[in-house]
Design a protein around this motif. Structure first.
Motif, PDB file in Angstrom:
ATOM      1  N   LYS A 137     -26.608 -20.099   3.780  1.00 11.47           N
ATOM      2  CA  LYS A 137     -26.481 -18.897   2.949  1.00 11.47           C
ATOM      3  C   LYS A 137     -25.096 -18.257   3.064  1.00 11.47           C
ATOM      4  O   LYS A 137     -24.769 -17.356   2.301  1.00 11.47           O
ATOM      5  CB  LYS A 137     -27.578 -17.882   3.290  1.00 11.47           C
ATOM      6  N   ASN A 166     -30.581 -15.090   6.829  1.00 10.21           N
ATOM      7  CA  ASN A 166     -29.264 -15.703   6.928  1.00 10.21           C
ATOM      8  C   ASN A 166     -28.257 -15.198   5.911  1.00 10.21           C
ATOM      9  O   ASN A 166     -27.054 -15.327   6.117  1.00 10.21           O
ATOM     10  CB  ASN A 166     -29.390 -17.222   6.804  1.00 10.21           C
ATOM     11  N   GLY A 195     -37.003 -16.277   6.742  1.00  7.45           N
ATOM     12  CA  GLY A 195     -35.980 -16.583   5.733  1.00  7.45           C
ATOM     13  C   GLY A 195     -36.516 -16.583   4.319  1.00  7.45           C
ATOM     14  O   GLY A 195     -35.741 -16.577   3.370  1.00  7.45           O
ATOM     15  N   SER A 224     -37.956 -22.584   8.002  1.00 10.81           N
ATOM     16  CA  SER A 224     -38.055 -22.831   6.554  1.00 10.81           C
ATOM     17  C   SER A 224     -37.707 -24.284   6.229  1.00 10.81           C
ATOM     18  O   SER A 224     -38.161 -24.822   5.219  1.00 10.81           O
ATOM     19  CB  SER A 224     -37.179 -21.867   5.763  1.00 10.81           C
ATOM     20  N   THR A 282     -31.171 -21.111  -3.512  1.00  7.58           N
ATOM     21  CA  THR A 282     -31.100 -22.548  -3.219  1.00  7.58           C
ATOM     22  C   THR A 282     -31.752 -23.391  -4.314  1.00  7.58           C
ATOM     23  O   THR A 282     -31.250 -24.450  -4.685  1.00  7.58           O
ATOM     24  CB  THR A 282     -31.793 -22.838  -1.869  1.00  7.58           C
ATOM     25  N   THR A 338     -32.288 -25.384   5.669  1.00  6.02           N
ATOM     26  CA  THR A 338     -31.405 -24.230   5.503  1.00  6.02           C
ATOM     27  C   THR A 338     -30.683 -23.853   6.791  1.00  6.02           C
ATOM     28  O   THR A 338     -29.516 -23.500   6.783  1.00  6.02           O
ATOM     29  CB  THR A 338     -32.214 -23.035   5.011  1.00  6.02           C
ATOM     30  N   ASP A 339     -31.411 -23.892   7.891  1.00  8.57           N
ATOM     31  CA  ASP A 339     -30.802 -23.619   9.199  1.00  8.57           C
ATOM     32  C   ASP A 339     -31.530 -24.473  10.238  1.00  8.57           C
ATOM     33  O   ASP A 339     -32.373 -25.299   9.879  1.00  8.57           O
ATOM     34  CB  ASP A 339     -30.833 -22.120   9.534  1.00  8.57           C
ATOM     35  N   GLY A 388     -36.573 -17.791  -1.031  1.00 12.69           N
ATOM     36  CA  GLY A 388     -36.368 -16.469  -0.443  1.00 12.69           C
ATOM     37  C   GLY A 388     -35.813 -15.613  -1.564  1.00 12.69           C
ATOM     38  O   GLY A 388     -36.518 -14.833  -2.197  1.00 12.69           O
ATOM     39  N   SER A 389     -34.524 -15.832  -1.840  1.00 11.22           N
ATOM     40  CA  SER A 389     -33.909 -15.145  -2.970  1.00 11.22           C
ATOM     41  C   SER A 389     -33.906 -16.028  -4.215  1.00 11.22           C
ATOM     42  O   SER A 389     -33.437 -15.612  -5.263  1.00 11.22           O
ATOM     43  CB  SER A 389     -32.470 -14.804  -2.621  1.00 11.22           C
ATOM     44  N   ALA A 390     -34.371 -17.266  -4.070  1.00 11.37           N
ATOM     45  CA  ALA A 390     -34.344 -18.252  -5.161  1.00 11.37           C
ATOM     46  C   ALA A 390     -32.913 -18.632  -5.548  1.00 11.37           C
ATOM     47  O   ALA A 390     -32.639 -18.961  -6.692  1.00 11.37           O
ATOM     48  CB  ALA A 390     -35.121 -17.773  -6.379  1.00 11.37           C
TER      49      ALA A 390
HETATM   50  C1  LIG Z   1     -33.792 -19.514   6.937  1.00  4.57           C
HETATM   51  C2  LIG Z   1     -33.858 -19.407   5.453  1.00  4.57           C
HETATM   52  N1  LIG Z   1     -34.618 -20.272   4.784  1.00  4.57           N
HETATM   53  C3  LIG Z   1     -34.735 -20.214   3.452  1.00  4.57           C
HETATM   54  C4  LIG Z   1     -34.070 -19.274   2.724  1.00  4.57           C
HETATM   55  C5  LIG Z   1     -34.314 -19.226   1.265  1.00  4.57           C
HETATM   56  O1  LIG Z   1     -33.224 -19.570   0.490  1.00  4.57           O
HETATM   57  P1  LIG Z   1     -32.966 -18.824  -0.853  1.00  4.57           P
HETATM   58  O2  LIG Z   1     -32.788 -17.372  -0.513  1.00  4.57           O
HETATM   59  O3  LIG Z   1     -31.731 -19.418  -1.371  1.00  4.57           O
HETATM   60  O4  LIG Z   1     -34.133 -19.015  -1.740  1.00  4.57           O
HETATM   61  C6  LIG Z   1     -33.241 -18.357   3.381  1.00  4.57           C
HETATM   62  C7  LIG Z   1     -32.501 -17.354   2.624  1.00  4.57           C
HETATM   63  O5  LIG Z   1     -31.726 -16.583   3.097  1.00  4.57           O
HETATM   64  C8  LIG Z   1     -33.141 -18.422   4.787  1.00  4.57           C
HETATM   65  O6  LIG Z   1     -32.398 -17.559   5.470  1.00  4.57           O
END
Ligand SMILES: Cc1ncc(COP(=O)(O)O)c(C=O)c1O
Length: 486
Positions: free
Chosen positions: A107, A138, A292, A353, A253, A381-382, A249-251
């Motif tokens: 992120k 993140n 996340g 996640s 990705t 993602t992490d 999360g925020s959509a």
């Molecule tokens: C650990 C983790 N997984 C998944 C996501 C979801 O990704 P997105 O926000 O791009 O949908 C986030 C978003 O910050 C995250 O921090």
């Protein structure tokens, strides 16, 4: 969407600040293709740690970093393919690895996508304003980090229930850290805090990842191209790219799915979420432990009309698999079950996640009856590096992790994966999910009726966002040229 109007005076102040701090801003194109990074920058990076607060690390906002804690250059893509012995499906499940970004999570790129267009146009004035980064994890870490590298002050906002590691690290990077009530899925409380800050009279700019198209655009472009490159690398002559899945999360990705669907129109886009908070699946709500992916609303930047499948994952599976993948007895058991040791040794590359994304990919593969030539892509993602305290907590709560635990978790949460808690979205289902945006965004957050309709009915809406990247790159290049460091 992304306002690229130039504010000359503020922009000049930003140029001055960037010059004083010896900052060079990478273009999106350089993030996609590190071959374009000047040799001088690469040379400087050979002495810099991956997480250091050094402005050259802006160039490491890329999926192609060498997996090294210090001095890494740029190599191939960081990815992991999961064998059938682990997934229980013949389908090829492959994930890009987020651990090797600065901050240990991808992120940091989305935050760059939000801040940099505002900086190079002068919309954000680093000499007067603070950048506010609301998130459940993140994104605010990435935002605080990018702010530090770009000479900007920052405020990070995240729920108080997030992992200890996040708070400890943030307190060293961000100017201020604000903990909001609740945990992972308490996004509304974060929005309320933003409103309070807006009314506080401070000169702030709020980068709300749930509505910022810079987030969408960075993933559409940089993650999208990385996935395209990945396919070129791993695809055999008979292989077929069938689709992707990402927890929203925020959509942001999931936007890489839009890019991939333009290349492979028959491919599917899967959005996943926690079963304990099934907002997309059944307009549900609740709290969950997949850190996340906060929920209880549909992010403004989610291109719902292009989403084919919703997958909900039980957080009980995720937390128990985190133990299976990281405890000694868990790993030993996986080796007994013929999971290659090379894979087992890398399972700490999956944060919560990431585990959820892999489970979602398996469910999609099973639902669409995929075979050995079918590829599903997702992201890690992490990594577990950000959740060490959670593992210790689980160890304390549940005691020693035994082979019996491992056998039960492997059988139930991996081999037992079924196609429950999924829906393939019809046109009406998609509209139902899209319509939920109204209550958060139009009723509460000031979006217009026309825009929510436009997201659904105007075919050019999302294409227009996607087209902004070349304009932004031109603005970055012009800004760098005036700064005069390259
Ligand atoms: C650990 C983790 N997984 C998944 C996501 C979801 O990704 P997105 O926000 O791009 O949908 C986030 C978003 O910050 C995250 O921090």
């Amino acid at each position: 969407m992304i306002d690229l109007t130039i504010h000359p005076e503020r922009r000049q102040r930003a140029i001055q600040r960037v010059r004083e701090r010896n900052i060079i801003i990478p273009t999106f194109n350089q993030m996609m293709n590190p071959d374009l990074i000047p040799a001088r920058v690469k040379e400087e990076l050979s002495k810099v740690g991956l997480w250091d607060l050094n402005p050259r690390n802006l160039f490491r906002i890329s999926w192609k970093n060498q997996p090294k804690a210090k001095g890494g250059g740029f190599g191939g893509l960081n990815y992991l393919e999961f064998p059938k012995s682990l997934t229980g499906t013949e389908a090829r499940i492959i994930a890009l690895v987020g651990k090797w970004f600065p901050t240990g999570a991808h992120k940091v790129g989305a935050a760059f996508g939000c801040l940099v267009p505002r900086l190079v146009t002068g919309a954000f004035d680093p000499t007067l304003q603070k950048a506010v980064w609301p998130s459940t994890g993140n994104f605010c870490r990435g935002g605080a980090y990018d702010s530090a590298l770009l000479g900007c002050q920052s405020i990070a906002i995240l729920p108080e229930g997030m992992s200890r590691e996040r708070f400890e690290w943030l307190s060293k990077i961000a100017g201020e850290v604000i903990a909001t009530p609740g945990s992972e899925s308490n996004v509304k409380e974060i929005f309320d805090k933003c409103k309070e800050l807006r009314q506080s009279g401070q000169d702030l700019m709020i980068f709300n990842q749930f509505e910022e198209f810079g987030n969408y655009l960075w993933h559409y472009t940089v993650t999208g191209h990385a996935m395209e490159d990945l396919l070129q690398q791993v695809m055999g002559p008979k292989d077929v790219y069938q689709g992707m899945v990402s927890a929203t999360g925020s959509a942001g990705t999931i936007a890489f799915g839009d890019y991939m669907k333009q290349l492979f129109p028959a491919s599917k886009i899967g959005a996943s979420e926690a079963l304990q908070c099934p907002t997309l699946l059944e307009n549900g709500f609740g709290s969950h432990r997949i850190e996340g992916i906060g929920d209880k609303h549909v992010p403004w930047i989610h291109n719902v009309k292009n989403t084919d499948v919703v997958v909900a994952i039980d957080d009980e599976a995720v937390v128990n698999l985190a133990r299976l993948f990281n405890e000694e007895a868990g790993r030993a058991y996986l080796v007994k079950k013929s999971v290659p040791e090379m894979t087992v040794n890398q399972l700490d590359l999956l944060g919560f996640s990431g585990i959820s994304n892999v489970l979602s990919a398996i469910k999609m593969a099973k639902y669409y009856e995929m075979g050995e030539n079918d590829i599903v892509l997702t992201v890690l993602t992490d990594s577990m590096e950000l959740y060490g305290s959670r593992l210790s907590e689980m160890h304390q709560e549940s005691g020693e992790y035994s082979e019996l635990d491992a056998a039960a978790h492997y059988a139930r949460f991996l081999q037992g994966i079924s196609t429950d808690n999924m829906i393939e979205l019809s046109y009406a289902d998609r509209r139902r999910v899209h319509n939920l945006k109204y209550y958060t965004w139009v009723e509460q957050q000031g979006k217009t009726y026309d825009e929510i309709q436009s997201q659904w009915y105007d075919i050019g809406y999302w294409v227009t966002v996607q087209g902004l990247v070349s304009k932004i790159d031109t603005l970055i290049e012009a800004f760098n040229a005036e700064v005069g460091l390259i």
